[in-house]
Design an enzyme around this catalytic site. Structure first.
Site, mmCIF file in Angstrom:
data_model
loop_
_atom_site.group_PDB
_atom_site.id
_atom_site.type_symbol
_atom_site.label_atom_id
_atom_site.label_comp_id
_atom_site.label_asym_id
_atom_site.label_seq_id
_atom_site.Cartn_x
_atom_site.Cartn_y
_atom_site.Cartn_z
ATOM 1 C CB CYS A 29 -0.960 -0.009 1.179
ATOM 2 S SG CYS A 29 -2.178 -1.326 1.055
ATOM 3 C CG HIS A 86 -2.950 3.936 1.576
ATOM 4 N ND1 HIS A 86 -3.446 3.449 0.390
ATOM 5 C CD2 HIS A 86 -3.029 2.911 2.469
ATOM 6 C CE1 HIS A 86 -3.801 2.176 0.559
ATOM 7 N NE2 HIS A 86 -3.558 1.833 1.806
ATOM 8 C CG ASN A 125 -6.398 -0.424 1.005
ATOM 9 O OD1 ASN A 125 -5.697 -0.022 0.074
ATOM 10 N ND2 ASN A 125 -5.894 -0.878 2.138
HETATM 11 N N1 COA Z 1 -18.621 -7.572 9.095
HETATM 12 C C1 COA Z 1 -19.160 -7.775 10.321
HETATM 13 N N2 COA Z 1 -18.416 -8.071 11.397
HETATM 14 C C2 COA Z 1 -17.088 -8.184 11.209
HETATM 15 C C3 COA Z 1 -16.476 -7.993 9.965
HETATM 16 C C4 COA Z 1 -17.303 -7.677 8.879
HETATM 17 N N3 COA Z 1 -16.824 -7.476 7.652
HETATM 18 N N4 COA Z 1 -15.148 -8.168 10.107
HETATM 19 C C5 COA Z 1 -14.918 -8.447 11.404
HETATM 20 N N5 COA Z 1 -16.089 -8.469 12.075
HETATM 21 C C6 COA Z 1 -16.324 -8.728 13.481
HETATM 22 C C7 COA Z 1 -15.207 -9.498 14.132
HETATM 23 O O1 COA Z 1 -15.363 -10.878 13.885
HETATM 24 C C8 COA Z 1 -15.395 -9.133 15.583
HETATM 25 O O2 COA Z 1 -16.445 -9.919 16.107
HETATM 26 P P1 COA Z 1 -16.385 -10.471 17.602
HETATM 27 O O3 COA Z 1 -16.332 -9.236 18.467
HETATM 28 O O4 COA Z 1 -17.626 -11.253 17.720
HETATM 29 O O5 COA Z 1 -15.122 -11.274 17.685
HETATM 30 C C9 COA Z 1 -15.889 -7.693 15.530
HETATM 31 O O6 COA Z 1 -16.363 -7.486 14.184
HETATM 32 C C10 COA Z 1 -14.817 -6.676 15.836
HETATM 33 O O7 COA Z 1 -13.648 -7.032 15.092
HETATM 34 P P2 COA Z 1 -12.335 -6.176 15.181
HETATM 35 O O8 COA Z 1 -11.310 -6.803 14.338
HETATM 36 O O9 COA Z 1 -12.026 -5.930 16.631
HETATM 37 O O10 COA Z 1 -12.851 -4.806 14.554
HETATM 38 P P3 COA Z 1 -12.081 -3.451 14.406
HETATM 39 O O11 COA Z 1 -12.832 -2.380 15.079
HETATM 40 O O12 COA Z 1 -10.621 -3.605 14.728
HETATM 41 O O13 COA Z 1 -12.229 -3.195 12.859
HETATM 42 C C11 COA Z 1 -10.887 -3.317 10.874
HETATM 43 C C12 COA Z 1 -11.638 -4.088 11.940
HETATM 44 C C13 COA Z 1 -10.248 -4.288 9.906
HETATM 45 C C14 COA Z 1 -11.872 -2.419 10.134
HETATM 46 C C15 COA Z 1 -9.815 -2.415 11.566
HETATM 47 O O14 COA Z 1 -9.054 -3.193 12.463
HETATM 48 C C16 COA Z 1 -8.912 -1.782 10.582
HETATM 49 O O15 COA Z 1 -9.309 -0.950 9.812
HETATM 50 N N6 COA Z 1 -7.609 -2.129 10.596
HETATM 51 C C17 COA Z 1 -6.662 -1.627 9.650
HETATM 52 C C18 COA Z 1 -6.832 -2.367 8.376
HETATM 53 C C19 COA Z 1 -6.146 -1.720 7.223
HETATM 54 O O16 COA Z 1 -6.324 -0.571 7.003
HETATM 55 N N7 COA Z 1 -5.353 -2.501 6.501
HETATM 56 C C20 COA Z 1 -4.691 -2.069 5.329
HETATM 57 C C21 COA Z 1 -3.553 -1.189 5.665
HETATM 58 S S1 COA Z 1 -2.742 -0.762 4.192
#
Ligand code: COA
Length: 323
Positions: free
Chosen positions: A114, A250, A280
């Site tokens: 990225c 980004h 993304n």
């Molecule tokens: N739809 C519904 N629920 C989802 C889901 C989806 N697409 N993806 C995950 N969940 C659930 C999880 O299973 C978890 O459930 P649980 O509490 O029963 O275990 C809950 O949502 C929370 O998951 P969590 O991973 O703690 O959520 P979060 O607030 O951290 O959000 C991201 C997840 C991925 C959006 C966030 O961590 C993020 O943006 N991270 C950076 C990712 C990124 O930008 N990557 C590329 C960088 S270049």
């Protein structure tokens, strides 16, 4: 006189097919509300069957060259950032080179996931500053949808396909911040975080694999590293955030973008957002966002634009440009 690279053309391309959060609800256990609240993403574009990274890259490159009023034959460098090349080798950049009808110079790919566009821009800028190139095409192009496990709701909702390109031209000036051009680029990586955002495949494993991510850890690192590298960039140029006209980040996640901008005390109306429409798109996201804001007249000649990105590796970086 100081030699700098000036952005003289910007282009972009998005595949026709749009995949909305509602469409994803039918595929995996997710909701439009969850995706929108956690990421800011509403829809993303997906490349058609048979449409490859080079096709997307070529369309963006042609538009950037046309807007620069530059024939492809004038180019002496193509740097293409991608994580999703058409083939393991040759470089996708060489396919674009041939399709453009450019027979001289050099064309190669850069892989920084990225952060790829910032890395490619830095490479091309250094070629121009050192006198090794005069006219460079910098492309970020991805078909990231092909690296996704469409049964994994934690990753498949986040990414999309697309391409963006800029044409850089060597210009000479006094070397002050008032001159147009790339003012500076700043790159970092820390391979200790290799397995926080990665693909569980590759040549060594005999399969292409899927994106795997520890979302919370990526999030935590991203806000801090991005704020740091933006501060480093401004300090290097003796500038502060009030002198930045536009932040073109980004586009991974709206909350990461807002968090990093807040740390820098950059007002939200200076931030270009496309993550809602593009998701993304990895190395393509910055030039896609840049093209969107140039096209709609927000970014004008002379504006100071700060760009930042973070990706797998981890890699991260920033660039400051006077358009
Ligand atoms: N739809 C519904 N629920 C989802 C889901 C989806 N697409 N993806 C995950 N969940 C659930 C999880 O299973 C978890 O459930 P649980 O509490 O029963 O275990 C809950 O949502 C929370 O998951 P969590 O991973 O703690 O959520 P979060 O607030 O951290 O959000 C991201 C997840 C991925 C959006 C966030 O961590 C993020 O943006 N991270 C950076 C990712 C990124 O930008 N990557 C590329 C960088 S270049």
């Amino acid at each position: 006189m100081v030699r700098r690279s000036c952005i003289v053309g910007v282009g972009s391309y998005l595949p026709a097919q749009v995949l909305t959060n509602k469409d994803l609800e039918a595929r995996v256990d997710t909701t439009d509300e969850w995706i929108t609240q956690r990421t800011g993403i509403r829809e993303r574009h997906i490349a058609a069957e048979g449409e490859h990274t080079s096709d997307l890259a070529l369309a963006a490159a042609r538009q950037a060259l046309e807007r620069a009023g530059m024939p492809a034959q004038a180019l002496d460098l193509i740097v293409l950032a991608t994580t999703t090349p058409d083939h393991t080798f040759p470089a996708t950049a060489t396919k674009v080179q041939a399709a453009l009808g450019m027979t001289g110079g050099a064309a190669f790919d850069v892989q920084a996931v990225c952060s790829g566009f910032i890395y490619a821009l830095a490479v091309a800028d250094n070629f121009i500053r050192s006198g090794q190139a005069k006219n460079a095409l910098v492309i970020g192009a991805e078909t990231f949808s092909r690296l996704l496990d469409w049964n994994d709701r934690t990753t498949c909702v986040l990414f999309g396909d697309g391409a963006g390109a800029v044409v850089l031209q060597a210009v000479e000036g006094e070397g002050t911040n008032d001159d147009r051009g790339v003012l500076s680029t700043h790159l970092h990586s820390d391979g200790r975080h290799y397995d926080l955002l990665w693909v569980d495949g590759g040549i060594a494993l005999g399969r292409s694999g899927f994106v795997k991510m520890n979302g919370q850890e990526v999030f935590r690192h991203a806000v801090g590293r991005l704020a740091e590298v933006m501060e480093e960039t401004l300090a290097f140029n003796g500038m502060d955030a009030s002198q930045v006209d536009w932040l073109v980040p980004h586009q991974a996640n709206r909350r990461i973008i807002d968090g990093a901008a807040r740390k820098l005390k950059l007002s939200a109306d200076k931030v270009v957002i496309t993550v809602d429409r593009h998701g993304n798109t990895s190395a393509a996201s910055i030039p896609l966002a840049l093209a969107a804001a140039v096209d709609d007249g927000r970014i004008k000649t002379g504006d100071v634009v700060l760009m930042e990105a973070m990706g797998g590796g981890f890699t991260w970086g920033a660039a400051l440009v006077r358009m």
